[in-house]
Scaffold this motif. Structure first.
Motif, PDB file in Angstrom:
ATOM      1  N   ARG A   1      -4.724   2.727  -1.496  1.00 53.26           N
ATOM      2  CA  ARG A   1      -5.235   4.074  -1.211  1.00 53.26           C
ATOM      3  C   ARG A   1      -6.686   4.169  -1.650  1.00 53.26           C
ATOM      4  O   ARG A   1      -7.537   4.726  -0.957  1.00 53.26           O
TER       5      ARG A   1
ATOM      6  N   VAL B   1      -1.347   9.241  10.237  1.00 56.44           N
ATOM      7  CA  VAL B   1      -1.262   9.161   8.771  1.00 56.44           C
ATOM      8  C   VAL B   1      -0.882  10.543   8.242  1.00 56.44           C
ATOM      9  O   VAL B   1      -1.446  11.547   8.685  1.00 56.44           O
TER      10      VAL B   1
ATOM     11  N   CYS C   1       0.841  -1.199   0.000  1.00 58.16           N
ATOM     12  CA  CYS C   1       0.000   0.000   0.000  1.00 58.16           C
ATOM     13  C   CYS C   1       0.877   1.250   0.000  1.00 58.16           C
ATOM     14  O   CYS C   1       1.878   1.314   0.727  1.00 58.16           O
TER      15      CYS C   1
ATOM     16  N   THR D   1      -0.123  10.759   4.544  1.00 53.88           N
ATOM     17  CA  THR D   1      -0.263  10.709   3.086  1.00 53.88           C
ATOM     18  C   THR D   1      -1.675  11.012   2.600  1.00 53.88           C
ATOM     19  O   THR D   1      -1.913  11.105   1.395  1.00 53.88           O
ATOM     20  N   HIS D   2      -2.622  11.113   3.507  1.00 53.28           N
ATOM     21  CA  HIS D   2      -3.962  11.604   3.176  1.00 53.28           C
ATOM     22  C   HIS D   2      -4.565  12.173   4.451  1.00 53.28           C
ATOM     23  O   HIS D   2      -3.976  12.055   5.533  1.00 53.28           O
TER      24      HIS D   2
ATOM     25  N   SER E   1       1.762  -1.285   4.655  1.00 55.15           N
ATOM     26  CA  SER E   1       2.321  -0.141   3.943  1.00 55.15           C
ATOM     27  C   SER E   1       3.614  -0.545   3.233  1.00 55.15           C
ATOM     28  O   SER E   1       4.491  -1.175   3.827  1.00 55.15           O
TER      29      SER E   1
ATOM     30  N   GLU F   1       0.197   4.185   1.211  1.00 60.33           N
ATOM     31  CA  GLU F   1      -0.075   5.092   2.327  1.00 60.33           C
ATOM     32  C   GLU F   1       0.828   4.773   3.524  1.00 60.33           C
ATOM     33  O   GLU F   1       1.381   3.683   3.625  1.00 60.33           O
ATOM     34  N   ASP F   2       0.941   5.738   4.452  1.00 58.21           N
ATOM     35  CA  ASP F   2       1.870   5.559   5.570  1.00 58.21           C
ATOM     36  C   ASP F   2       1.153   5.449   6.924  1.00 58.21           C
ATOM     37  O   ASP F   2       1.649   5.964   7.931  1.00 58.21           O
ATOM     38  N   CYS F   3       0.025   4.769   6.960  1.00 57.27           N
ATOM     39  CA  CYS F   3      -0.678   4.557   8.230  1.00 57.27           C
ATOM     40  C   CYS F   3       0.296   3.874   9.193  1.00 57.27           C
ATOM     41  O   CYS F   3       0.740   2.750   8.951  1.00 57.27           O
TER      42      CYS F   3
END
Length: 335
Positions: free
Chosen positions: A120, A183, A71, A185-186, A81, A73-75
């Protein structure tokens, strides 16, 4: 002269149990401050609220990862991720394996099967795979199908609704004020936008998060209030299970009493909502805690394994529900 403040459980009994009005964030904060010697009283009240406003039935669900790992994203809690040095690698599940997973889920008595992807948001390939998977499952068994595919466009929301997706999961994860620490990245607002479109399209909204990610008690209470504002049909409550290689990998798991206080507080904030035991309950609560949670406000469980962590055997949860004389919600009651 000062006046003694009315005990929060006395207030909750009148406000939540009798009237069905959830606690405010400030009241939730008071609940989260209750000492351990009040915990049994709190859990008993939360159970009464659950029984009055939701009934005795427990909704059982299984989940499967259609697309795992990689993924963008950086959750910070998530080993899927592609930005972290975690052991999860990208993989896709084929349709026959997806159908078999749905069959095994249905055998437990579950009424809900959730198809999850670590993305994402879905691209054309993933949407096509989901459509094919849903059709193949429907050809074999009768079960409600949910999806969790990240953030959506309006076109994708409409496509999923047309496929007959019963419920869409997209977690806010944590309080709005804490989200940038979890997070980057969003945004929290982007997630909220997807949930709004899902609701407007007629699908049920499943939205919860993870507690124990370094949030303050004020932020935990804030999160409960924000979920109440959203009015989701279901709130999956996860407890952080620190994953090696992630930014949160070194955080300590929540204590059992704190986890149970959180369960009860969320029930008192969301008296009519499906409140589901999800990831992390095994390491946080163990077998005894699972029993106490089910007697402290929980009215839904995910059975079997989660996406990247092991859960309790499905049979253990089903046996526990039988022992507690809690009927599994029938399929026609979930529609």
């Amino acid at each position: 002269m000062t006046t003694a403040r009315t005990d929060v459980l006395t207030v909750a009994r009148a406000q939540v149990l009798d009237q069905g009005t959830g606690l405010t964030p400030a009241q939730v904060r008071e609940v989260l401050d209750l000492p351990d010697d009040r915990l049994d009283d709190l859990l008993e009240l939360a159970h009464e609220v659950r029984m009055r406003w939701c009934g005795p039935d427990v909704e059982v669900e299984g989940i499967i990862s259609l697309k795992t790992g990689g993924c963008p994203e950086d959750c910070h809690f998530c080993s899927q991720s592609g930005l972290f040095a975690s052991p999860v690698r990208s993989a896709w599940l084929d349709i026959p394996m997806l159908v078999e997973a749905a069959k095994q889920t249905a055998k437990t008595g579950a009424t809900e099967f959730c198809i999850v992807a670590a993305v994402r948001g879905p691209d054309e390939r993933l949407m096509a795979q989901v459509a094919a998977g849903i059709q193949a499952i429907r050809d074999e068994i009768d079960i409600n199908i949910a999806c969790s595919l990240g953030m959506l466009t309006q076109e994708q929301v409409d496509e999923l609704a047309a496929m007959g997706v019963h419920r869409y999961n997209h977690n806010l994860e944590t309080a709005r004020s804490h989200f940038p620490n979890v997070v980057t990245t969003h945004t929290w607002e982007e997630r909220w936008g997807t949930l709004r479109m899902v609701r407007e399209a007629g699908m049920e909204v499943c939205c919860g998060g993870i507690v124990g990610m370094g949030e303050t008690l004020d932020q935990r209470a804030e999160f409960a209030g924000q979920l109440a504002e959203l009015e989701p049909d279901e709130v999956p409550l996860n407890f952080l299970n620190p994953r090696p290689g992630t930014p949160f990998g070194d955080l300590e798991p929540m204590s059992g009493p704190d986890a149970l206080r959180t369960v009860a507080a969320f029930r008192l904030a969301l008296p009519r909502t499906i409140l589901r035991f999800a990831g992390g309950r095994e390491i946080t609560l163990g077998d005894l805690g699972a029993r106490k949670g089910l007697l402290g406000g929980i009215n839904a469980v995910i059975v079997g394994n989660y996406l990247t962590t092991l859960g309790r055997p499905a049979e253990s949860d089903i046996d526990l529900l039988g022992e507690l004389e809690m009927p599994i919600k029938a399929l026609n009651e979930s529609l």
